[in-house]
Design an enzyme around this catalytic site. Sequence first.
Site, PDB file in Angstrom:
ATOM      1  N   THR A   1      -8.087   6.160   0.032  1.00 50.72           N
ATOM      2  CA  THR A   1      -8.315   6.698  -1.307  1.00 50.72           C
ATOM      3  C   THR A   1      -8.345   5.553  -2.315  1.00 50.72           C
ATOM      4  O   THR A   1      -7.800   4.491  -2.072  1.00 50.72           O
ATOM      5  CB  THR A   1      -7.185   7.664  -1.693  1.00 50.72           C
ATOM      6  OG1 THR A   1      -7.322   7.959  -3.079  1.00 50.72           O
ATOM      7  CG2 THR A   1      -5.822   7.008  -1.486  1.00 50.72           C
TER       8      THR A   1
ATOM      9  N   ASP B   1       0.822  -1.216   0.000  1.00 47.19           N
ATOM     10  CA  ASP B   1       0.000   0.000   0.000  1.00 47.19           C
ATOM     11  C   ASP B   1       0.858   1.270   0.000  1.00 47.19           C
ATOM     12  O   ASP B   1       0.755   2.098   0.884  1.00 47.19           O
ATOM     13  CB  ASP B   1      -0.908   0.010   1.232  1.00 47.19           C
ATOM     14  CG  ASP B   1      -1.964   1.111   1.112  1.00 47.19           C
ATOM     15  OD1 ASP B   1      -2.411   1.635   2.137  1.00 47.19           O
ATOM     16  OD2 ASP B   1      -2.293   1.444  -0.033  1.00 47.19           O
TER      17      ASP B   1
ATOM     18  N   ASN C   1       1.783   6.770   3.410  1.00 43.71           N
ATOM     19  CA  ASN C   1       2.420   5.635   4.101  1.00 43.71           C
ATOM     20  C   ASN C   1       3.930   5.692   4.024  1.00 43.71           C
ATOM     21  O   ASN C   1       4.592   4.707   4.326  1.00 43.71           O
ATOM     22  CB  ASN C   1       1.947   4.317   3.469  1.00 43.71           C
ATOM     23  CG  ASN C   1       0.521   4.002   3.887  1.00 43.71           C
ATOM     24  OD1 ASN C   1      -0.029   4.687   4.746  1.00 43.71           O
ATOM     25  ND2 ASN C   1      -0.060   2.997   3.271  1.00 43.71           N
TER      26      ASN C   1
ATOM     27  N   ASP D   1       3.874   1.553   5.878  1.00 41.87           N
ATOM     28  CA  ASP D   1       2.753   0.659   5.604  1.00 41.87           C
ATOM     29  C   ASP D   1       1.835   0.554   6.802  1.00 41.87           C
ATOM     30  O   ASP D   1       1.870  -0.417   7.554  1.00 41.87           O
ATOM     31  CB  ASP D   1       3.250  -0.737   5.256  1.00 41.87           C
ATOM     32  CG  ASP D   1       2.051  -1.605   4.919  1.00 41.87           C
ATOM     33  OD1 ASP D   1       1.149  -1.062   4.288  1.00 41.87           O
ATOM     34  OD2 ASP D   1       1.994  -2.764   5.328  1.00 41.87           O
TER      35      ASP D   1
ATOM     36  N   LYS E   1       1.438   4.578  -0.760  1.00 40.07           N
ATOM     37  CA  LYS E   1       0.979   5.890  -1.196  1.00 40.07           C
ATOM     38  C   LYS E   1       1.674   6.908  -0.307  1.00 40.07           C
ATOM     39  O   LYS E   1       2.180   6.544   0.751  1.00 40.07           O
ATOM     40  CB  LYS E   1      -0.544   5.995  -1.105  1.00 40.07           C
ATOM     41  CG  LYS E   1      -1.146   5.663   0.239  1.00 40.07           C
ATOM     42  CD  LYS E   1      -2.650   5.768   0.153  1.00 40.07           C
ATOM     43  CE  LYS E   1      -3.263   5.626   1.513  1.00 40.07           C
ATOM     44  NZ  LYS E   1      -3.709   4.265   1.794  1.00 40.07           N
TER      45      LYS E   1
HETATM   46  C1  Q7Q Z   1      -1.239  -0.243  12.614  1.00 39.83           C
HETATM   47  O1  Q7Q Z   1      -0.243   0.739  12.597  1.00 39.83           O
HETATM   48  C2  Q7Q Z   1       0.912   0.335  11.921  1.00 39.83           C
HETATM   49  C3  Q7Q Z   1       2.012   1.360  12.075  1.00 39.83           C
HETATM   50  O2  Q7Q Z   1       1.498   2.638  11.730  1.00 39.83           O
HETATM   51  C4  Q7Q Z   1       2.352   3.712  11.844  1.00 39.83           C
HETATM   52  C5  Q7Q Z   1       3.712   3.596  12.099  1.00 39.83           C
HETATM   53  C6  Q7Q Z   1       4.508   4.751  12.244  1.00 39.83           C
HETATM   54  C7  Q7Q Z   1       3.931   6.000  12.123  1.00 39.83           C
HETATM   55  C8  Q7Q Z   1       2.561   6.127  11.842  1.00 39.83           C
HETATM   56  C9  Q7Q Z   1       1.773   4.972  11.704  1.00 39.83           C
HETATM   57  O3  Q7Q Z   1       0.440   4.987  11.438  1.00 39.83           O
HETATM   58  C10 Q7Q Z   1      -0.122   6.130  10.783  1.00 39.83           C
HETATM   59  C11 Q7Q Z   1      -0.381   7.192  11.788  1.00 39.83           C
HETATM   60  O4  Q7Q Z   1      -0.555   6.885  12.957  1.00 39.83           O
HETATM   61  N1  Q7Q Z   1      -0.393   8.505  11.346  1.00 39.83           N
HETATM   62  C12 Q7Q Z   1      -0.536   8.847   9.947  1.00 39.83           C
HETATM   63  C13 Q7Q Z   1      -0.210   9.616  12.263  1.00 39.83           C
HETATM   64  C14 Q7Q Z   1       1.222   9.753  12.707  1.00 39.83           C
HETATM   65  C15 Q7Q Z   1       2.203   9.940  11.575  1.00 39.83           C
HETATM   66  N2  Q7Q Z   1       3.552   9.504  11.917  1.00 39.83           N
HETATM   67  C16 Q7Q Z   1       4.534  10.516  11.942  1.00 39.83           C
HETATM   68  C17 Q7Q Z   1       5.929  10.062  12.158  1.00 39.83           C
HETATM   69  C18 Q7Q Z   1       6.993  10.918  12.173  1.00 39.83           C
HETATM   70  N3  Q7Q Z   1       8.135  10.238  12.409  1.00 39.83           N
HETATM   71  C19 Q7Q Z   1       7.833   8.908  12.538  1.00 39.83           C
HETATM   72  N4  Q7Q Z   1       8.647   7.858  12.779  1.00 39.83           N
HETATM   73  C20 Q7Q Z   1       8.098   6.649  12.851  1.00 39.83           C
HETATM   74  N5  Q7Q Z   1       6.771   6.415  12.690  1.00 39.83           N
HETATM   75  C21 Q7Q Z   1       5.932   7.441  12.442  1.00 39.83           C
HETATM   76  C22 Q7Q Z   1       6.455   8.749  12.375  1.00 39.83           C
HETATM   77  N6  Q7Q Z   1       4.618   7.187  12.250  1.00 39.83           N
END
Ligand code: Q7Q
Length: 278
Positions: free
Chosen positions: A173, A138, A143, A156, A140
């Site tokens: 989307t 996925d 992600n 992802d 996009k």
């Molecule tokens: C079931 O879940 C599987 C794992 O989902 C995620 C793993 C890591 C993520 C975000 C994940 O899901 C999406 C989500 O919560 N947002 C879109 C909001 C936060 C955005 N992250 C911002 C971010 C900034 N530096 C990061 N370094 C590591 N991971 C990050 C971020 N976010």
Amino acid sequence: ESTTAEKKRWNLNDFDIGKPLGRGKFGHVYLAREKRSNQIVALKVLFKSQLKQSQVEHQLRREVEIQSHLRHPNILRLYGYFYDQKRVYLILEYAAKGELYKELQKCKYFSERRSATYVASLARALIYCHGKHVIHRDIKPENLLVGAQGELKIADFGWSVHTFNRRRTMCGTLDYLPPEMVESVEHDANVDIWSLGVLCYEFLYGVPPFEAIEHSDTYRRIVHVDLKFPPKPVVSSAAKDLISQMLVKDSSRRLPLHKALEHPWIVQNADPSGIYRV
Ligand SMILES: COCCOc1ccc2cc1OCC(=O)N(C)CCCNCc1c[nH]c3ncnc(c13)N2
């Protein structure tokens, strides 16, 4: 100190929690530091109540199982997980430069060098995933995260594989769905070639190729592969050629990922290290 053999059982007291990194559909992500090693990580907190309500617990378990075994520089590491009464916690690699789509929104569109560098990184990550019989990551912009050195990380966020059952009319989307998924016939690893072609187009033009106001119009444009290249911004014919070889309706005729890495546009524009220094 636990040996690598037995899985270390983590808990919230093992971490100092830092600033929030953002909030997703199922929970918040925080910057955190593991106390013993001082290792900086991202901690994603998901509410069990919400997972239950959306019937995604078993899918999350599967996603965690897959992600924890993937080791690739362009795939965000999942180090482990733990849970308490109300929440599930994912211990993730921290991507210091955050979400790629915010960068794309800021720049409107990327240069050919930057786009090709990202596309090559993603192709290598997908070849690795397909080699382990993992498909449909996925890919996009939402992600994709960016590491401290500017390297791309597929995070992802996990819902893709399941949400497509409901054809993602609910939350995601449609823009990235290949014809075989829109027509919900069985799909194989070649779906990722299609999505990479869509992503390459969006890096270069700032909008996905089949965007339309109505879902029904996006569906139609995808199944007819109604691919048009706007006059602005000016994009090389080599880039258009690569995109045209990936956005092919017959999934067996899409340019294989290893061939994409040999395409002249990638060879001439992608930084071999996979790093795009802004
Ligand atoms: C079931 O879940 C599987 C794992 O989902 C995620 C793993 C890591 C993520 C975000 C994940 O899901 C999406 C989500 O919560 N947002 C879109 C909001 C936060 C955005 N992250 C911002 C971010 C900034 N530096 C990061 N370094 C590591 N991971 C990050 C971020 N976010």
